[in-house]
Design an enzyme around this catalytic site. Structure first.
Site, PDB file in Angstrom:
ATOM      1  N   GLU A  83      14.109  -8.139   6.382  1.00  0.00           N
ATOM      2  CA  GLU A  83      13.808  -7.809   7.783  1.00  0.00           C
ATOM      3  C   GLU A  83      14.221  -6.363   8.104  1.00  0.00           C
ATOM      4  O   GLU A  83      13.520  -5.642   8.801  1.00  0.00           O
ATOM      5  CB  GLU A  83      14.551  -8.772   8.722  1.00  0.00           C
ATOM      6  N   HIS A  85      14.369  -3.697   6.259  1.00  0.00           N
ATOM      7  CA  HIS A  85      13.562  -2.607   5.690  1.00  0.00           C
ATOM      8  C   HIS A  85      12.208  -2.435   6.382  1.00  0.00           C
ATOM      9  O   HIS A  85      11.461  -1.517   6.057  1.00  0.00           O
ATOM     10  CB  HIS A  85      13.408  -2.810   4.179  1.00  0.00           C
ATOM     11  N   GLU A  96      21.232  -1.695  -4.056  1.00  0.00           N
ATOM     12  CA  GLU A  96      21.607  -1.961  -5.453  1.00  0.00           C
ATOM     13  C   GLU A  96      20.392  -2.517  -6.204  1.00  0.00           C
ATOM     14  O   GLU A  96      19.530  -3.174  -5.618  1.00  0.00           O
ATOM     15  CB  GLU A  96      22.795  -2.924  -5.531  1.00  0.00           C
ATOM     16  N   SER A  97      20.339  -2.260  -7.488  1.00  0.00           N
ATOM     17  CA  SER A  97      19.166  -2.602  -8.284  1.00  0.00           C
ATOM     18  C   SER A  97      19.373  -3.908  -9.053  1.00  0.00           C
ATOM     19  O   SER A  97      20.417  -4.119  -9.658  1.00  0.00           O
ATOM     20  CB  SER A  97      18.897  -1.469  -9.276  1.00  0.00           C
ATOM     21  N   ARG A  99      17.306  -4.437 -11.437  1.00  0.00           N
ATOM     22  CA  ARG A  99      16.751  -4.070 -12.752  1.00  0.00           C
ATOM     23  C   ARG A  99      17.818  -3.425 -13.622  1.00  0.00           C
ATOM     24  O   ARG A  99      17.820  -3.574 -14.833  1.00  0.00           O
ATOM     25  CB  ARG A  99      15.604  -3.070 -12.582  1.00  0.00           C
ATOM     26  N   ASN A 183      19.882   7.772  12.746  1.00  0.00           N
ATOM     27  CA  ASN A 183      20.440   8.557  13.847  1.00  0.00           C
ATOM     28  C   ASN A 183      20.488   7.652  15.084  1.00  0.00           C
ATOM     29  O   ASN A 183      20.008   6.508  15.050  1.00  0.00           O
ATOM     30  CB  ASN A 183      19.622   9.840  14.070  1.00  0.00           C
ATOM     31  N   HIS A 189      16.554   1.886  18.595  1.00  0.00           N
ATOM     32  CA  HIS A 189      15.314   1.114  18.448  1.00  0.00           C
ATOM     33  C   HIS A 189      15.595  -0.183  17.677  1.00  0.00           C
ATOM     34  O   HIS A 189      15.143  -1.270  18.070  1.00  0.00           O
ATOM     35  CB  HIS A 189      14.265   1.962  17.724  1.00  0.00           C
ATOM     36  N   ARG A 194      16.878  -6.064  17.321  1.00  0.00           N
ATOM     37  CA  ARG A 194      17.652  -6.975  16.462  1.00  0.00           C
ATOM     38  C   ARG A 194      18.927  -7.503  17.108  1.00  0.00           C
ATOM     39  O   ARG A 194      19.789  -8.049  16.417  1.00  0.00           O
ATOM     40  CB  ARG A 194      17.981  -6.285  15.129  1.00  0.00           C
TER      41      ARG A 194
HETATM   42  C1  LIG Z   1      12.110 -10.942  16.616  1.00  0.00           C
HETATM   43  C2  LIG Z   1      11.217 -10.315  15.581  1.00  0.00           C
HETATM   44  C3  LIG Z   1      10.289 -11.080  14.910  1.00  0.00           C
HETATM   45  C4  LIG Z   1       9.470 -10.509  13.933  1.00  0.00           C
HETATM   46  N1  LIG Z   1       8.550 -11.290  13.281  1.00  0.00           N
HETATM   47  C5  LIG Z   1       7.762 -10.753  12.327  1.00  0.00           C
HETATM   48  C6  LIG Z   1       6.802 -11.553  11.624  1.00  0.00           C
HETATM   49  O1  LIG Z   1       6.667 -12.739  11.857  1.00  0.00           O
HETATM   50  N2  LIG Z   1       6.060 -10.964  10.653  1.00  0.00           N
HETATM   51  C7  LIG Z   1       6.163  -9.615  10.371  1.00  0.00           C
HETATM   52  O2  LIG Z   1       5.445  -9.126   9.488  1.00  0.00           O
HETATM   53  N3  LIG Z   1       7.057  -8.838  11.024  1.00  0.00           N
HETATM   54  C8  LIG Z   1       7.849  -9.363  11.986  1.00  0.00           C
HETATM   55  N4  LIG Z   1       8.764  -8.571  12.638  1.00  0.00           N
HETATM   56  C9  LIG Z   1       8.899  -7.155  12.256  1.00  0.00           C
HETATM   57  C10 LIG Z   1       8.214  -6.234  13.292  1.00  0.00           C
HETATM   58  O3  LIG Z   1       6.829  -6.440  13.365  1.00  0.00           O
HETATM   59  C11 LIG Z   1       8.519  -4.759  12.955  1.00  0.00           C
HETATM   60  O4  LIG Z   1       7.954  -4.447  11.695  1.00  0.00           O
HETATM   61  C12 LIG Z   1       9.978  -4.428  12.914  1.00  0.00           C
HETATM   62  O5  LIG Z   1      10.638  -4.957  14.037  1.00  0.00           O
HETATM   63  C13 LIG Z   1      10.190  -2.923  12.860  1.00  0.00           C
HETATM   64  O6  LIG Z   1       9.823  -2.403  14.123  1.00  0.00           O
HETATM   65  P1  LIG Z   1       9.035  -1.033  14.290  1.00  0.00           P
HETATM   66  O7  LIG Z   1       7.751  -1.032  13.516  1.00  0.00           O
HETATM   67  O8  LIG Z   1       8.946  -0.796  15.768  1.00  0.00           O
HETATM   68  O9  LIG Z   1      10.110  -0.017  13.674  1.00  0.00           O
HETATM   69  P2  LIG Z   1       9.887   1.301  12.845  1.00  0.00           P
HETATM   70  O10 LIG Z   1       9.105   1.018  11.611  1.00  0.00           O
HETATM   71  O11 LIG Z   1      11.237   1.894  12.643  1.00  0.00           O
HETATM   72  O12 LIG Z   1       9.004   2.209  13.780  1.00  0.00           O
HETATM   73  C14 LIG Z   1       9.556   2.788  14.959  1.00  0.00           C
HETATM   74  C15 LIG Z   1       8.413   3.156  15.904  1.00  0.00           C
HETATM   75  O13 LIG Z   1       7.621   4.190  15.315  1.00  0.00           O
HETATM   76  C16 LIG Z   1       6.228   3.971  15.638  1.00  0.00           C
HETATM   77  N5  LIG Z   1       5.479   3.710  14.390  1.00  0.00           N
HETATM   78  C17 LIG Z   1       6.012   3.459  13.155  1.00  0.00           C
HETATM   79  N6  LIG Z   1       5.047   3.313  12.248  1.00  0.00           N
HETATM   80  C18 LIG Z   1       3.880   3.449  12.903  1.00  0.00           C
HETATM   81  C19 LIG Z   1       2.519   3.357  12.523  1.00  0.00           C
HETATM   82  N7  LIG Z   1       2.155   3.100  11.267  1.00  0.00           N
HETATM   83  N8  LIG Z   1       1.582   3.549  13.447  1.00  0.00           N
HETATM   84  C20 LIG Z   1       1.907   3.819  14.735  1.00  0.00           C
HETATM   85  N9  LIG Z   1       3.181   3.902  15.192  1.00  0.00           N
HETATM   86  C21 LIG Z   1       4.140   3.719  14.281  1.00  0.00           C
HETATM   87  C22 LIG Z   1       6.189   2.749  16.584  1.00  0.00           C
HETATM   88  O14 LIG Z   1       6.281   3.218  17.913  1.00  0.00           O
HETATM   89  C23 LIG Z   1       7.448   2.005  16.211  1.00  0.00           C
HETATM   90  O15 LIG Z   1       7.949   1.145  17.244  1.00  0.00           O
HETATM   91  C24 LIG Z   1       9.590  -9.127  13.620  1.00  0.00           C
HETATM   92  C25 LIG Z   1      10.545  -8.362  14.303  1.00  0.00           C
HETATM   93  C26 LIG Z   1      11.356  -8.929  15.266  1.00  0.00           C
HETATM   94  C27 LIG Z   1      12.379  -8.083  15.968  1.00  0.00           C
END
Ligand SMILES: Cc1cc2nc3c(=O)[nH]c(=O)nc-3n(C[C@H](O)[C@H](O)[C@H](O)COP(=O)(O)OP(=O)(O)OC[C@H]3O[C@@H](n4cnc5c(N)ncnc54)[C@H](O)[C@@H]3O)c2cc1C
Length: 240
Positions: A83, A85, A96-97, A99, A183, A189, A194
């Site tokens: 979650e 990553h 940690e690896s 491999r 940072n 965020h 989380r």
């Molecule tokens: C309660 C909960 C349930 C979840 N359930 C699932 C699930 O069932 N299945 C699943 O696959 N994931 C799930 N996730 C993961 C979720 O979809 C996000 O991948 C994760 O929370 C990371 O958030 P983020 O993409 O905002 O963060 P980051 O990747 O750190 O991105 C930060 C911000 O940068 C911008 N950004 C980053 N990349 C892009 C891009 N490619 N295009 C446009 N803008 C971008 C967005 O504004 C984003 O909010 C869950 C997360 C939470 C908190």
């Protein structure tokens, strides 16, 4: 010889390196209006500093919160890292690896404080206490399954099979460790998504185990950047 598995219920987070203070935010923000300023200048008027940080947070001027760095050493099960990553922006990871080293037999078993039963439907649910019987079952089944999978892993290693092949038998409850550098903006965020918090304007419902990691990180960050942390809470825990 088979190593005996060890079982844990906790997550650990150690702040190993940092360069992060509220003055970093002020320093970056004030270049807009005052050019370069000394630290003494920045620290002269604490009330004004607090007001400026709050304004930046409220109006979502995010970039001044990026001029700082925190590196954490995190120890948690693989399902937490999976979650973690997903947070791509403003984070750097080294884990940690499996491999290059033999993986240690350390596995996650929830303690009695972990709510075991989910009630409701996807998108609208809560977790409630399990019974003694359910907790007992979880402990028995998890420890037995961990023992079996780790014995299989070791048997394959003993027979000369490569670590990267043998590790496929290990479950997501296995502990791993990583350095994670972020940072304040990327941490906010992450914390907004989380942690479940009464001050959050946008509620989130994270899995408890990643929330445990997030809470430990937040405590370290709050100590380093108290004004920024206060403004984050005062503005609904939404990253600027
Ligand atoms: C309660 C909960 C349930 C979840 N359930 C699932 C699930 O069932 N299945 C699943 O696959 N994931 C799930 N996730 C993961 C979720 O979809 C996000 O991948 C994760 O929370 C990371 O958030 P983020 O993409 O905002 O963060 P980051 O990747 O750190 O991105 C930060 C911000 O940068 C911008 N950004 C980053 N990349 C892009 C891009 N490619 N295009 C446009 N803008 C971008 C967005 O504004 C984003 O909010 C869950 C997360 C939470 C908190």
């Amino acid at each position: 010889m088979t190593d005996s598995p060890r079982f844990r219920s906790d997550m650990t987070v150690e702040l190993v390196k940092h360069s992060a203070a509220d003055t970093d935010v002020l320093w970056a923000a004030r270049v807009s209006t005052a050019g370069e300023q000394s630290l003494e200048e920045l620290e002269k008027d604490p009330q004004r500093s607090k007001g400026l940080i709050n304004y930046l947070m409220r109006d979502r001027h995010g970039s001044p919160f990026e001029h700082n760095s925190m590196t954490f050493f995190v120890s948690a099960p693989l399902f937490v890292f999976r979650e973690f990553h997903r947070h791509r922006v403003g984070w750097s990871y080294n884990e940690e690896s499996g491999r290059y080293r033999e993986l240690e037999p350390v596995f996650y078993v929830p303690d009695a404080s972990r709510k075991l039963v989910q009630k409701g439907r996807p998108g609208k649910y809560e977790f409630v206490e399990g019974s003694e019987k359910q907790l007992e079952l979880v402990r028995e089944q998890m420890t037995e399954s961990y023992r079996q999978s780790y014995a299989a892993y070791q048997e394959m290693l003993d027979a000369g099979v490569a670590r990267e092949v043998a590790r496929a038998t290990l479950p997501v409850g296995l502990y791993s460790s990583m350095y994670a550098t972020c940072n304040a903006r990327s941490l906010m965020h992450f914390l907004g998504l989380r942690t479940k918090h009464e001050l959050a304007r946008v509620p989130s419902f994270p899995q408890r185990e990643i929330e445990m990691v997030a809470e430990l990180m937040e405590a370290e960050w709050a100590r380093l950047m108290p004004l920024t942390h206060e403004a984050f809470n005062a503005n609904g825990r939404v990253a600027p």
